[in-house]
Scaffold this motif. Structure first.
Motif, short mmCIF file in Angstrom:
data_model
loop_
_atom_site.label_atom_id
_atom_site.label_comp_id
_atom_site.label_asym_id
_atom_site.label_seq_id
_atom_site.Cartn_x
_atom_site.Cartn_y
_atom_site.Cartn_z
N GLU A 1 39.17 43.18 46.04
CA GLU A 1 37.70 42.59 46.90
C GLU A 1 37.57 41.04 46.83
O GLU A 1 36.77 40.37 47.42
N LYS A 2 38.40 40.41 45.65
CA LYS A 2 38.19 38.79 45.82
C LYS A 2 39.75 38.41 45.66
O LYS A 2 40.59 38.80 45.41
N TRP A 3 39.64 37.19 46.30
CA TRP A 3 40.79 36.43 46.51
C TRP A 3 41.38 35.95 44.99
O TRP A 3 40.45 35.83 43.95
N PHE A 4 42.75 36.18 44.57
CA PHE A 4 43.39 35.92 43.49
C PHE A 4 44.51 35.02 43.75
O PHE A 4 45.12 35.11 44.72
N VAL A 5 44.78 34.08 42.75
CA VAL A 5 45.94 33.26 42.68
C VAL A 5 47.39 34.06 42.61
O VAL A 5 47.32 35.11 41.73
N PRO A 6 48.49 33.59 43.15
CA PRO A 6 49.57 34.28 42.95
C PRO A 6 50.33 33.82 41.66
O PRO A 6 49.78 32.76 40.91
N PRO A 7 51.21 34.64 41.06
CA PRO A 7 51.99 34.13 39.97
C PRO A 7 52.39 32.69 40.06
O PRO A 7 52.79 32.30 41.17
N VAL A 8 52.74 32.05 38.74
CA VAL A 8 53.34 30.74 38.79
C VAL A 8 54.54 30.83 39.57
O VAL A 8 55.73 31.67 39.52
N ASN A 9 54.68 29.50 40.39
CA ASN A 9 56.09 29.17 41.16
C ASN A 9 56.04 30.13 42.32
O ASN A 9 57.30 30.30 42.91
N CYS A 10 54.97 30.91 42.54
CA CYS A 10 54.87 31.82 43.77
C CYS A 10 54.11 31.24 45.10
O CYS A 10 53.05 30.83 44.43
N LEU A 11 54.32 31.69 46.19
CA LEU A 11 53.60 31.15 47.27
C LEU A 11 52.80 32.38 47.81
O LEU A 11 53.78 33.42 48.42
N ARG A 12 51.76 32.22 48.53
CA ARG A 12 51.20 33.62 48.90
C ARG A 12 50.81 33.11 50.44
O ARG A 12 50.27 32.11 50.62
N LEU A 13 51.11 34.02 51.39
CA LEU A 13 50.57 33.95 52.72
C LEU A 13 49.47 34.94 53.03
O LEU A 13 49.72 36.16 52.94
N ASP A 14 48.40 34.17 53.42
CA ASP A 14 47.07 35.15 53.89
C ASP A 14 47.09 35.01 55.39
O ASP A 14 46.74 33.98 55.59
N VAL A 15 46.90 36.23 56.06
CA VAL A 15 46.68 36.28 57.39
C VAL A 15 45.75 36.85 57.87
O VAL A 15 45.33 38.20 57.24
N ASP A 16 45.19 36.63 58.89
CA ASP A 16 43.95 37.44 59.24
C ASP A 16 43.63 37.15 61.03
O ASP A 16 44.11 36.43 61.55
N VAL A 17 43.01 37.98 61.85
CA VAL A 17 42.69 37.82 63.22
C VAL A 17 41.41 37.99 63.32
O VAL A 17 40.56 38.43 62.48
N ALA A 18 41.05 37.51 64.52
CA ALA A 18 39.48 37.44 65.02
C ALA A 18 39.70 37.86 66.49
O ALA A 18 40.84 37.55 67.20
N TYR A 19 38.54 38.38 66.99
CA TYR A 19 38.42 38.70 68.44
C TYR A 19 37.29 38.53 69.11
O TYR A 19 36.13 38.44 68.26
N ASN A 20 37.23 37.90 70.26
CA ASN A 20 36.09 37.70 70.86
C ASN A 20 36.08 38.45 72.18
O ASN A 20 37.15 38.45 73.11
N ALA B 1 38.26 39.20 50.43
CA ALA B 1 39.33 38.51 49.75
C ALA B 1 40.20 37.69 50.43
O ALA B 1 41.32 37.24 50.36
N ASN B 2 39.65 37.66 51.89
CA ASN B 2 40.71 37.14 52.95
C ASN B 2 39.74 36.16 53.79
O ASN B 2 40.19 35.88 55.01
N SER B 3 38.86 35.36 53.23
CA SER B 3 37.88 34.96 54.05
C SER B 3 38.36 33.50 54.57
O SER B 3 38.09 33.18 55.64
N VAL B 4 39.36 33.13 54.10
CA VAL B 4 39.87 31.70 54.52
C VAL B 4 40.76 32.08 55.80
O VAL B 4 40.42 31.20 56.68
N ALA B 5 41.71 32.91 55.69
CA ALA B 5 42.46 33.42 56.74
C ALA B 5 41.65 33.57 57.81
O ALA B 5 41.62 33.39 59.26
N HIS B 6 40.50 34.58 57.67
CA HIS B 6 39.41 34.93 58.75
C HIS B 6 38.69 33.68 59.50
O HIS B 6 38.78 33.45 60.62
N ALA B 7 38.39 32.92 58.65
CA ALA B 7 37.80 31.67 59.22
C ALA B 7 38.72 30.91 59.87
O ALA B 7 38.32 30.36 61.16
N LEU B 8 40.09 30.76 59.62
CA LEU B 8 40.91 29.92 60.48
C LEU B 8 41.07 30.89 61.84
O LEU B 8 41.12 30.06 62.83
N ALA B 9 41.28 32.03 61.82
CA ALA B 9 41.33 32.74 63.16
C ALA B 9 40.24 32.77 63.91
O ALA B 9 40.21 32.27 65.20
N ALA B 10 38.66 32.67 63.42
CA ALA B 10 37.83 32.26 64.03
C ALA B 10 37.52 31.11 64.58
O ALA B 10 37.02 30.96 65.78
#
Length: 182
Positions: free
Chosen positions: A17-36, A141-150
């Motif tokens: 329910e909340k965003w969490f950091v990935p393990p050390v030396n890992c990259l995480r891709l968060d994606v989401d969509v928005a609709y108008n 837990a995906n608010s940044v990706a959603h804000a980018l889509a919006a």
């Protein structure tokens, strides 16, 4: 057709329910969509973040065709992987708040549904990656990706930003995620 998945570490974690950091030396891709609804347009947004939660890349693209939410979410995963790769980032974790999209990508059986071809395209991209963990997360837990889509929907612009070009509001959202995850 998708036999390469048998040798990969693919997992669907519980839905945080909340965003969490990935393990050390890992990259995480968060994606989401928005609709108008008024424009009948979808957009997707995403962010690649490191093990400290710091964003390395943020992007957003418009999807003009009227499509389903699940199809848009799959296109977001596909587009996010392609953009990350174009910018020379190899992600180890992908998160989406669409359980159907995560299940479509991680399914070991052939998918003949209307989203099956997109899921197959995503699996093809993954063939070239190392181990990938797909995580279904709640919207909170995906608010940044959603804000980018919006932002794409309301500005009618597409973008790819590196850390030196992030707008103030994006840095503020990222800092809120990091502080909540501690």
């Amino acid at each position: 057709m998708v036999s390469f998945f048998a040798a990969k570490e693919i997992s669907i974690a519980a839905s945080p329910e909340k965003w969490f950091v990935p393990p050390v030396n890992c990259l995480r891709l968060d994606v989401d969509v928005a609709y108008n609804e008024r424009l009948n347009a979808f957009a997707f947004g995403g962010v690649v973040r490191n093990h400290e939660g710091q964003p390395l890349l943020a992007f957003g693209r418009l999807l003009v065709k009227p499509i389903s939410v699940t199809k848009a979410e799959l296109l977001a995963i596909d587009g996010g992987l392609r953009i990350a790769r174009e910018n020379e980032f190899q992600v180890q974790i992908i998160s989406s708040d669409s359980l159907l999209a995560v299940q479509a990508v991680t399914c070991l059986e052939e998918d003949r549904s209307y989203v099956g071809s997109i899921a197959t395209d995503v699996r093809y991209l993954l063939e070239q990656q190392g181990d990938i963990n797909f995580i279904h997360v709640r919207r909170s837990a995906n608010s940044v990706a959603h804000a980018l889509a919006a932002f794409v929907i309301f500005s009618s612009s597409q973008f790819t930003w590196d850390p030196g070009n992030f707008p103030f509001w994006l840095n503020k959202l990222v800092m809120m995620d990091i502080s909540i995850s501690l």
